[in-house]
Design a protein around this motif. Structure first.
Motif, PDB file in Angstrom:
ATOM      1  N   GLY A 116       0.868  -1.173   0.000  1.00 44.11           N
ATOM      2  CA  GLY A 116       0.000   0.000   0.000  1.00 44.11           C
ATOM      3  C   GLY A 116       0.901   1.218   0.000  1.00 44.11           C
ATOM      4  O   GLY A 116       1.209   1.810  -1.033  1.00 44.11           O
ATOM      5  N   THR A 117       1.408   1.578   1.185  1.00 43.49           N
ATOM      6  CA  THR A 117       2.430   2.635   1.252  1.00 43.49           C
ATOM      7  C   THR A 117       3.834   2.088   1.013  1.00 43.49           C
ATOM      8  O   THR A 117       4.742   2.837   0.695  1.00 43.49           O
ATOM      9  CB  THR A 117       2.436   3.298   2.640  1.00 43.49           C
ATOM     10  OG1 THR A 117       2.842   2.313   3.601  1.00 43.49           O
ATOM     11  CG2 THR A 117       1.066   3.836   3.005  1.00 43.49           C
ATOM     12  N   ALA A 141       5.623   0.414   3.507  1.00 41.61           N
ATOM     13  CA  ALA A 141       6.417   0.291   4.741  1.00 41.61           C
ATOM     14  C   ALA A 141       6.592  -1.167   5.153  1.00 41.61           C
ATOM     15  O   ALA A 141       7.650  -1.559   5.667  1.00 41.61           O
ATOM     16  CB  ALA A 141       5.772   1.081   5.872  1.00 41.61           C
ATOM     17  N   THR A 142       5.561  -1.975   4.923  1.00 38.20           N
ATOM     18  CA  THR A 142       5.673  -3.384   5.313  1.00 38.20           C
ATOM     19  C   THR A 142       6.719  -4.088   4.452  1.00 38.20           C
ATOM     20  O   THR A 142       7.577  -4.814   4.977  1.00 38.20           O
ATOM     21  CB  THR A 142       4.299  -4.068   5.177  1.00 38.20           C
ATOM     22  OG1 THR A 142       3.371  -3.337   5.982  1.00 38.20           O
ATOM     23  CG2 THR A 142       4.351  -5.508   5.628  1.00 38.20           C
TER      24      THR A 142
HETATM   25  C1  LIG Z   1      -2.770  -1.517   5.546  1.00 44.73           C
HETATM   26  C2  LIG Z   1      -2.587  -2.839   4.913  1.00 44.73           C
HETATM   27  C3  LIG Z   1      -1.521  -3.099   4.015  1.00 44.73           C
HETATM   28  C4  LIG Z   1      -0.591  -2.005   3.507  1.00 44.73           C
HETATM   29  O1  LIG Z   1       0.657  -1.995   4.118  1.00 44.73           O
HETATM   30  P1  LIG Z   1       1.767  -0.909   3.731  1.00 44.73           P
HETATM   31  O2  LIG Z   1       2.768  -1.013   4.804  1.00 44.73           O
HETATM   32  O3  LIG Z   1       1.077   0.436   3.738  1.00 44.73           O
HETATM   33  O4  LIG Z   1       2.278  -1.210   2.380  1.00 44.73           O
HETATM   34  C5  LIG Z   1      -1.352  -4.394   3.559  1.00 44.73           C
HETATM   35  N1  LIG Z   1      -2.211  -5.383   3.932  1.00 44.73           N
HETATM   36  C6  LIG Z   1      -3.258  -5.166   4.752  1.00 44.73           C
HETATM   37  C7  LIG Z   1      -4.176  -6.290   5.083  1.00 44.73           C
HETATM   38  C8  LIG Z   1      -3.487  -3.884   5.266  1.00 44.73           C
HETATM   39  O5  LIG Z   1      -4.538  -3.666   6.079  1.00 44.73           O
END
Ligand SMILES: *Cc1c(COP(=O)(O)O)cnc(C)c1O
Length: 304
Positions: free
Chosen positions: A182-183, A185-186
């Motif tokens: 998404g962003t 960071a993960t």
């Molecule tokens: C928020 C979310 C993500 C996004 O993670 P990022 O660190 O922003 O890339 C991925 N998977 C789930 C299930 C989320 O709720």
């Protein structure tokens, strides 16, 4: 105190014919089972921000999200558990007077105070957090707060996500860890936490992120570690039409996967990532012998 997390999260080996035909192993790192109120990667990213904040004397958090933001719900729950007050600034002023959707209602039920911004204000504010004038405006309106960026994605969040690979034994050159982006960071944390030789693959869930997301990863790595990493890449071909979109093909794949493996799948991130892995495997894009570990970053929405 925040209710204890179930750590390390389980690692499940799956038997999947599409991957087996391609000579691949598939495992799931079940971060969806981490915490009931602050699921998956939200817990990984929030805890390294919140515990030091409380130690530094902060009593109030402020952050940002869309109308159905899991990050807002998770921040509200974590703040309440730690005895902190919280403010969520929501994208879309038209939501201010509308009946609350289930997600915003859940954030409010945890004690989060909501504010609503026009899309232009929202964009200006999230992009301007380093600008002292923006920070002063927020403090004037909402009081002294620890401000967390959109998605909670910053250096501490990245170091929190780096614990995910650290919980997996015996990672090495045949391992590929996959997660949604998404962003970013993960993915940044997972890449940073890998031992030499192992690699990370992120699946962008939004359309048109080429270049931008790679830049964000590099920025987050510099913020968290003062350097960049070269052991990751982002797939931009499996966003399914864009952020939040769940095309019929994705829904059918997810329903079938759930039935075969007995696991409820969150659609907008987790199912998209698993479908991407299946399609890459079927296309021969992953080297035979690779052990693929998909990080299940969150739970299905309680409401669909
Ligand atoms: C928020 C979310 C993500 C996004 O993670 P990022 O660190 O922003 O890339 C991925 N998977 C789930 C299930 C989320 O709720």
């Amino acid at each position: 105190m925040l209710a204890p997390a179930a750590l390390p999260t389980p690692l499940h080996q799956l038997s999947d014919p599409v991957l087996e035909r391609a000579g691949l192993e598939l495992r799931l790192k079940r971060d969806d089972l981490l915490h009931p109120a602050v699921p998956g990667n939200k817990w990984r990213k929030l805890v390294p921000n919140l515990e030091p904040a409380r130690e530094r004397g902060h009593t109030r958090l402020l952050t940002f999200g869309g109308a159905y933001s899991t990050h807002l719900r998770a921040t509200a729950a974590a703040a309440a558990a730690l005895g902190l007050s919280s403010v969520g600034l929501v994208r879309g002023e038209e939501l201010a007077g509308a009946p609350r959707n289930w997600s915003l209602r859940a954030a409010e039920a945890s004690g989060m105070e909501l504010g609503f911004l026009t899309r232009a204000e929202y964009r200006r504010t999230v992009a301007g957090l380093a600008d002292p004038a923006v920070a002063a405006g927020l403090a004037e309106r909402w009081g002294r707060c620890l401000v967390l960026p959109e998605g909670g994605s910053n250096g501490p969040a990245v170091t929190g996500a780096a614990a995910i690979p650290a919980e997996i034994p015996d990672l090495g050159p045949r391992d590929l860890l996959c997660c949604p982006v998404g962003t970013g960071a993960t993915l940044a944390g997972i890449a940073a936490g890998l031992p030499p030789g192992a690699r990370a693959l992120g699946v962008a869930v939004l359309r048109g992120g080429e270049g931008y997301l790679e830049g964000e990863l590099a920025r987050l790595h510099r913020e968290a570690y003062g350097r960049e990493f070269a052991n990751w890449r982002i797939d931009h071909a499996h966003h399914g039409g864009g952020y939040g979109k769940v095309p019929a093909e994705l829904e059918a794949f997810a329903a079938d996967f759930e039935e075969r493996h007995g696991i409820a799948l969150e659609r907008r991130y987790v199912a998209k990532t698993l479908l991407a892995v299946h399609e890459l495997a079927a296309a021969g894009a992953l080297a035979p012998g690779t052990r693929v570990t998909v990080v299940v970053t969150g739970l299905p929405d309680p409401v669909r």
